[in-house]
Design an enzyme around this catalytic site. Structure first.
Site, PDB file in Angstrom:
ATOM      1  N   CYS A 162      57.057  81.965  40.925  1.00  0.00           N
ATOM      2  CA  CYS A 162      55.910  82.307  41.762  1.00  0.00           C
ATOM      3  C   CYS A 162      56.257  82.133  43.234  1.00  0.00           C
ATOM      4  O   CYS A 162      57.035  81.266  43.611  1.00  0.00           O
ATOM      5  CB  CYS A 162      54.676  81.484  41.441  1.00  0.00           C
ATOM      6  SG  CYS A 162      54.093  81.598  39.753  1.00  0.00           S
ATOM      7  N   LYS A 196      64.393  82.292  40.277  1.00  0.00           N
ATOM      8  CA  LYS A 196      65.370  81.565  41.085  1.00  0.00           C
ATOM      9  C   LYS A 196      65.086  80.074  41.094  1.00  0.00           C
ATOM     10  O   LYS A 196      65.989  79.257  40.974  1.00  0.00           O
ATOM     11  CB  LYS A 196      65.360  82.113  42.517  1.00  0.00           C
ATOM     12  CG  LYS A 196      66.368  81.454  43.460  1.00  0.00           C
ATOM     13  CD  LYS A 196      67.792  81.758  43.031  1.00  0.00           C
ATOM     14  CE  LYS A 196      68.804  81.230  44.011  1.00  0.00           C
ATOM     15  NZ  LYS A 196      70.185  81.458  43.536  1.00  0.00           N
TER      16      LYS A 196
END
Length: 625
Positions: A2, A620
């Site tokens: 997010c 990531k």
């Protein structure tokens, strides 16, 4: 996982040609690397909240905005969502708008007690249109805003956070308080950006780097209210609190592709600089290794009798490489633990244990939880991290920053080499401090480390085209195996992981000595096998055994791709392909041998037409457990 962005600016600023929507959308584009499956924005304008949200990429949201424009505003929030509660649909995308359309909330994290809260709110007559925990938090915030907080959004956020369990970052805007954004964080990243007549919020500094390099890190369980003129931080009980200002060391250009097709390709080429910058500034005028960042008493470091390296994914493989070096130089037993396993197996940790954590983002939730567990047991914790203002360094006893610059591609490359470099520096420092190595021995190893940036450049110049051609030729492979011994083993694991992440095909790394204990059964005609060959100038037996392993798989029909140093003629008779790297001592070889494997994985993914920078299902920064 997010991405969150917030912006508040004055309504009239000379020479400013952008509005909230411009800032928020640019911030979301900068945060795409974190991984997401939907995106949305909200602004307050003309006394009302206006919002748009869409499953898919930010580009899909921008197309929605072209057909259904939003009003100009100087206050807005945005979000890219990684689905946890509820699938990736328009309805489940953020922001969630409640309180009769007047309150918009975006959220990163997981509200663990959302079912209990939802039941309570249903009892008050509230309805829900999505499956998400975020809508529950937003509805609770709206309920408290109207019934308990006298329509004070900051106070409502404080009272709401006292009810929430789990890890979360929340941003909220309300039509009745059109000059402010109120945000909260618990075990989830949030950074304040400070401008002139404007202020920002972001999951990390990438969200506002185009507009300011001045930032403030927030502590855990804090709430910030930002307006165009400033910011104010409290804890969840409403007590005044302070943040820690810092200046971002890189600019927006560093987060651009810079002429490369992919961020990953650019970051592979930035590895010489990443290693060089990690070494920089860590020596005194006489050349002696000095790690001023280690704010741990020297007597404590001398008394350490065990080191535990804690990490996840690629960082864990960097830890495995470091283990060989630290034990060799320091003679301290060293373990490498996956962070998510460490906490749950009752590890033996005490005041003589040194825990070293590796995390590019500094926000890896499993690693952060492991840090807290280790410190509760009395251990000292040193973080090796690439991101200033992040949670893990803040909660550790000391931090060695890697200075690798922003790493945008989800698959880690330059952070891996920088982490190995930093752990090597730590190992040499401990050996120097504890008297395990003489000064000339330490200096000799440091001298080898200083040659690595140029040698990595030589690898890039010498083998990139060869490896890209190999990747194109092998793009239809269904399985690839990787073999290595000693420090070559974690390199093999990392090579396999890169191929899994990017090319979505079966890849496994093995210790070459395990071949005859099972994995050799996988070898059949045409099976590609990468082999990392140690220097023949090291332990003769180690080199000879790996050459023997090459013979074993070649005899059974494998296609052998051998990574060997220049001048190693022993492999030529048994290799279908030889990738040459510069000569280096055994412990330095991972910093070179990994690079062709990165290029190969990137090349295979590109040849298959996959998204190199944002592979499917991956994020990531893994900020939830």
């Amino acid at each position: 996982m997010c991405g969150i962005v917030g912006f508040v600016g004055r309504t009239s600023v000379p020479d400013r040609d952008y509005f909230a929507l411009d800032v928020v959308l640019e911030g979301l584009r900068r945060l795409e690397y974190r991984g997401y499956d939907s995106a949305g924005v909200a602004v307050v304008a003309d006394g009302a909240v206006s919002f748009r949200k869409k499953a898919g990429k930010v580009q899909a949201l921008e197309q929605e905005l072209e057909t259904s424009p939003m009003p100009q505003s100087c206050l807005g929030i945005g979000h890219t969502r990684w689905a946890t509660h509820g699938g990736p649909t328009d309805a489940n995308a953020h922001p969630h708008v409640v309180d009769g359309g007047k309150l918009a909330v975006v959220h990163n994290g997981i509200i663990e007690n959302f079912a209990e809260l939802k039941s309570e709110l249903l009892g008050f007559g509230h309805n829900f249109v999505s499956e998400t925990d975020t809508e529950v938090a937003a509805t609770l915030l709206g309920h408290i805003f109207n019934n308990e907080a006298n329509k004070d959004l900051t106070r409502a956020m404080q009272l709401t956070c006292q009810r929430l369990e789990g890890a979360f970052t929340l941003l909220a805007i309300h039509a009745e308080t059109p000059d402010r954004i109120v945000a909260a964080r618990r075990n989830s990243p949030l950074v304040i950006g400070v401008g002139e007549g404007e202020n920002f919020l972001g999951s990390d500094v990438s969200g506002f780097i185009d507009y300011t390099k001045n930032a403030v890190e927030m502590d855990n369980d804090q709430i910030v209210t930002i307006t165009a003129d400033g910011y104010h931080i409290t804890d969840f009980q409403g007590n005044h609190a302070e943040g820690k200002p810092f200046v971002v060391e890189w600019d927006a250009q560093a987060a651009e592709k810079g002429g490369y097709e992919f961020f990953m390709e650019k970051e592979i080429h930035e590895q010489p600089a990443a290693v060089r910058d990690t070494l920089m500034g860590r020596f005194d005028e006489s050349g002696k290794l000095t790690l001023d960042e280690l704010r741990i008493d020297e007597s404590t470091l001398r008394s350490i009798d065990k080191i535990i390296v804690i990490a996840c994914g690629t960082a864990a493989y960097a830890g495995h490489v470091a283990r060989y070096a630290i034990e060799h130089w320091c003679r301290i037993p060293t373990e490498v633990e996956l962070a998510h396993e460490f906490r749950y197996r009752d590890p033996i940790v005490n005041e003589k244990t040194l825990v070293v954590t590796l995390s590019q983002s500094g926000e890896t939730m499993d690693t952060l939880m492991a840090v807290r567990h280790a410190r509760e047991q009395g251990a000292k914790v040193i973080a090796i991290c690439n991101t200033n203002g992040s949670s893990i360094p803040r909660e550790s006893d000391a931090c060695l920053y890697t200075h690798a610059g922003p790493e945008i591609a989800v698959a880690s490359t330059k952070a891996f080499l920088a982490q190995i470099t930093a752990t090597y520096l730590l190992g040499l420092y401990l050996a120097q401090l504890r008297g395990n190595m003489f000064a000339d021995e330490v200096n000799a190893v440091l001298g080898e480390l200083r040659t690595i940036p140029d040698k990595v450049s030589a690898v890039l110049d010498g083998v990139e085209d060869q490896v890209k051609t190999l990747a194109q030729d092998m793009k239809d492979a269904t399985s690839v195996l990787f073999l290595g011994r000693h420090v070559g083993f974690p390199v093999a694991l990392e090579g396999a992981l890169k191929l899994k992440e990017l090319a979505y095909l079966h890849a496994e790394g093995f210790a070459a000595g395990e071949l005859k204990h099972g994995p050799i059964a996988l070898i059949e005609e045409g099976q590609p096998v990468f082999v990392i060959v140690p220097s023949p100038r090291g332990r003769d037996s180690l080199h000879a055994k790996v050459v023997s392993n090459i013979q074993e798989v070649r005899a059974r029909g494998a296609i052998t791709i051998v990574i060997a140093e220049e001048g190693d003629d022993a492999v030529e008779a048994y290799a279908n392909h030889i990738i040459r790297i510069p000569q280096a001592p055994t412990l330095m070889q991972p910093l070179l041998a990994t690079v062709p494997l990165q290029i190969f994985a990137c090349g295979v993914a590109a040849a298959k037409g996959f998204d190199v920078d944002q592979p499917r299902n991956l994020a990531k920064s893994v900020t939830v457990e």
